[in-house]
Design a protein around this motif. Structure first.
Motif, mmCIF file in Angstrom:
data_model
loop_
_atom_site.group_PDB
_atom_site.id
_atom_site.type_symbol
_atom_site.label_atom_id
_atom_site.label_comp_id
_atom_site.label_asym_id
_atom_site.label_seq_id
_atom_site.Cartn_x
_atom_site.Cartn_y
_atom_site.Cartn_z
ATOM 1 N N SER A 149 0.839 -1.201 0.000
ATOM 2 C CA SER A 149 0.000 0.000 0.000
ATOM 3 C C SER A 149 0.870 1.246 0.000
ATOM 4 C CB SER A 149 -0.949 0.002 1.209
ATOM 5 O OG SER A 149 -0.229 -0.065 2.430
ATOM 6 N N PHE A 150 0.293 2.319 -0.538
ATOM 7 C CA PHE A 150 1.036 3.558 -0.738
ATOM 8 C C PHE A 150 0.107 4.750 -0.553
ATOM 9 C CE2 PHE A 150 2.081 7.033 -3.637
ATOM 10 C CZ PHE A 150 3.423 7.279 -3.376
ATOM 11 N N ILE A 151 0.610 5.776 0.134
ATOM 12 C CA ILE A 151 -0.038 7.089 0.160
ATOM 13 C C ILE A 151 1.045 8.115 -0.149
ATOM 14 C CG2 ILE A 151 -1.452 8.742 1.430
ATOM 15 C CD1 ILE A 151 -2.157 6.551 3.399
ATOM 16 N N GLY A 152 0.797 8.945 -1.138
ATOM 17 C CA GLY A 152 1.778 9.962 -1.485
ATOM 18 C C GLY A 152 1.100 11.203 -2.024
ATOM 19 N N TRP A 153 1.847 12.293 -2.041
ATOM 20 C CA TRP A 153 1.289 13.519 -2.588
ATOM 21 C C TRP A 153 2.341 14.284 -3.370
ATOM 22 C CZ3 TRP A 153 0.352 15.026 3.123
ATOM 23 C CH2 TRP A 153 1.483 15.614 3.699
ATOM 24 N N ASP A 154 1.849 15.231 -4.154
ATOM 25 C CA ASP A 154 2.713 16.116 -4.917
ATOM 26 C C ASP A 154 2.001 17.457 -5.016
ATOM 27 O OD1 ASP A 154 4.811 17.033 -6.385
ATOM 28 O OD2 ASP A 154 4.461 15.793 -8.157
ATOM 29 N N ALA A 155 2.628 18.492 -4.508
ATOM 30 C CA ALA A 155 2.040 19.831 -4.552
ATOM 31 C C ALA A 155 2.991 20.771 -5.264
ATOM 32 C CB ALA A 155 1.747 20.347 -3.142
ATOM 33 N N PHE A 211 -1.468 23.778 -7.200
ATOM 34 C CA PHE A 211 -2.248 22.577 -7.472
ATOM 35 C C PHE A 211 -1.567 21.381 -6.811
ATOM 36 C CE2 PHE A 211 0.693 23.260 -10.960
ATOM 37 C CZ PHE A 211 1.264 22.026 -11.189
ATOM 38 N N SER A 212 -2.343 20.396 -6.449
ATOM 39 C CA SER A 212 -1.791 19.229 -5.751
ATOM 40 C C SER A 212 -2.583 17.980 -6.092
ATOM 41 C CB SER A 212 -1.799 19.452 -4.232
ATOM 42 O OG SER A 212 -3.125 19.481 -3.744
ATOM 43 N N THR A 213 -1.909 16.852 -5.967
ATOM 44 C CA THR A 213 -2.536 15.541 -6.128
ATOM 45 C C THR A 213 -2.073 14.635 -5.004
ATOM 46 O OG1 THR A 213 -2.584 15.734 -8.549
ATOM 47 C CG2 THR A 213 -2.826 13.531 -7.625
ATOM 48 N N LEU A 214 -3.000 14.003 -4.344
ATOM 49 C CA LEU A 214 -2.701 12.965 -3.364
ATOM 50 C C LEU A 214 -3.256 11.672 -3.909
ATOM 51 C CD1 LEU A 214 -3.077 13.047 0.486
ATOM 52 C CD2 LEU A 214 -4.086 11.184 -0.814
ATOM 53 N N TRP A 215 -2.448 10.615 -3.914
ATOM 54 C CA TRP A 215 -2.951 9.341 -4.389
ATOM 55 C C TRP A 215 -2.689 8.254 -3.367
ATOM 56 C CZ3 TRP A 215 0.951 12.151 -6.492
ATOM 57 C CH2 TRP A 215 2.208 11.570 -6.665
ATOM 58 N N ALA A 216 -3.666 7.356 -3.258
ATOM 59 C CA ALA A 216 -3.584 6.230 -2.332
ATOM 60 C C ALA A 216 -3.896 4.959 -3.109
ATOM 61 C CB ALA A 216 -4.568 6.404 -1.182
ATOM 62 N N LEU A 252 -7.650 9.008 -6.047
ATOM 63 C CA LEU A 252 -7.012 10.287 -6.346
ATOM 64 C C LEU A 252 -7.754 11.412 -5.647
ATOM 65 C CD1 LEU A 252 -6.478 9.968 -10.222
ATOM 66 C CD2 LEU A 252 -4.792 9.566 -8.418
ATOM 67 N N VAL A 253 -6.999 12.300 -5.027
ATOM 68 C CA VAL A 253 -7.564 13.488 -4.410
ATOM 69 C C VAL A 253 -6.806 14.685 -4.977
ATOM 70 C CG1 VAL A 253 -8.115 14.687 -2.270
ATOM 71 C CG2 VAL A 253 -8.062 12.193 -2.306
ATOM 72 N N ARG A 254 -7.509 15.585 -5.634
ATOM 73 C CA ARG A 254 -6.874 16.724 -6.295
ATOM 74 C C ARG A 254 -7.378 18.030 -5.700
ATOM 75 N NH1 ARG A 254 -4.448 14.892 -10.973
ATOM 76 N NH2 ARG A 254 -5.334 13.036 -11.967
ATOM 77 N N ALA A 255 -6.528 19.048 -5.770
ATOM 78 C CA ALA A 255 -6.923 20.357 -5.264
ATOM 79 C C ALA A 255 -6.245 21.450 -6.077
ATOM 80 C CB ALA A 255 -6.545 20.505 -3.788
ATOM 81 N N MET A 267 -3.749 18.833 2.882
ATOM 82 C CA MET A 267 -3.212 17.520 2.509
ATOM 83 C C MET A 267 -2.827 16.714 3.752
ATOM 84 S SD MET A 267 -0.975 17.931 -0.985
ATOM 85 C CE MET A 267 0.348 18.801 -0.150
ATOM 86 N N ILE A 268 -2.285 17.379 4.746
ATOM 87 C CA ILE A 268 -1.951 16.681 5.992
ATOM 88 C C ILE A 268 -3.215 16.109 6.631
ATOM 89 C CG2 ILE A 268 -1.096 17.004 8.345
ATOM 90 C CD1 ILE A 268 0.887 19.055 7.193
#
Length: 291
Positions: A149-155, A211-216, A252-255, A267-268
């Protein structure tokens, strides 16, 4: 016949080059004493100090350091991280990654994660800050097994708004790839050109500078999980977000936002909510977030 240069020649070539070429290779394993950093190989200005254990021996925390504190034209960062079966790792960076003006050559960052069965990874870097004139290519590739499993983000923030600098020139190419058991689950190519008259259109990122993307990804990710976090999606003049579940098992969670600090805090909150569901362990905020 040409011979490969020895290490001394490589160092000489690197010293004469105006660009930084750096690589980092980390390998974690799970042992009787918990998750341990078994191998840490680096070349150039990219390294880690030591593994920390604020959550106990089962979860290893590591901060990736890039001493130049910025990436200029021609620089290349190559990061590879492997997680052995049953290991759990939290990776972060100490500050924002600054992408400076590229006078001639683009700058590049390639990151690849390989997770064995039952491995867990939290990839929680600080944001990317793109200066006016930056030309950046960023690739993130994730290789998972069926039970990992993985949780990561990129902003990212385009321009330095605290200095009233608009991002009127520059290019950013971002590509994300996720594989499970060798099969491609999701790929995304994003090309943003400051001089493209369509880049501020609504189908792209509009007038938002952040802009940001968090993916799990993992066995616990589902459409029901996406529905459960939908009430946490803000829709204000400062921050707008949405969650999407892909049938391949990717959440996917985008903002988009006009404030990087607000985006970071949101994101936190999202990670804190998702971590118990995706990894099966409670979320503990990183100490560097308070600094």
């Amino acid at each position: 016949m040409l011979l490969a240069p020895d290490n001394a020649v490589k160092q000489l070539i690197r010293s004469l080059s105006p660009s930084w070429l750096a690589s980092l290779n980390l390998q974690y394993e799970h042992s009787d004493i918990g998750t341990v950093l078994k191998r840490s190989l680096h070349e150039g200005p990219l390294r880690v100090q030591k593994a920390l254990y604020p959550e106990g021996e089962e979860i290893s925390h590591t901060v990736i350091l890039h001493p130049p504190a910025g990436i200029a034209g021609g620089d290349r960062l190559d990061i590879k991280v492997g997680l052995g079966a049953g290991s759990h790792v939290v990776l972060s960076t100490p500050s924002a990654t600054k992408w400076y003006k590229s006078f001639k050559n683009p700058a590049a960052q390639d990151i690849e994660f390989d997770l064995a069965q039952d491995a867990k990874l939290d990839w929680l870097p600080q944001e990317n800050l793109f200066f006016k004139g930056a030309d950046a290519k960023i690739l993130t590739k994730l290789n998972l097994q069926s039970s990992s499993s993985f949780i990561g983000w990129d902003a990212a923030m385009l321009g330095r708004h605290a200095s009233s600098e608009e991002w009127s020139k520059g290019r950013v190419h971002m590509r994300n790839q996720i594989y499970r058991d060798g099969k491609l689950l999701w790929i995304e190519n994003g090309q943003i050109d400051a001089e493209d008259r369509h880049y501020k259109s609504l189908p792209q990122i509009g007038s938002w500078p952040v802009f940001s993307t968090l993916w799990a990804v993992g066995p616990a990710c589902s459409s029901a999980l996406a529905e459960s976090i939908s009430p946490m999606m803000p829709w204000t003049d400062a921050l707008r977000a949405g969650a999407t579940y892909l049938p391949q098992g990717v959440l996917l969670v985008r903002a988009v936002s006009n404030d990087i600090e607000m985006t970071r805090n949101w994101m936190i909150d999202m990670w804190s909510t998702l971590r118990p569901q995706v990894h099966g362990v409670p979320a503990q905020p990183l100490r560097l977030w308070a600094s």
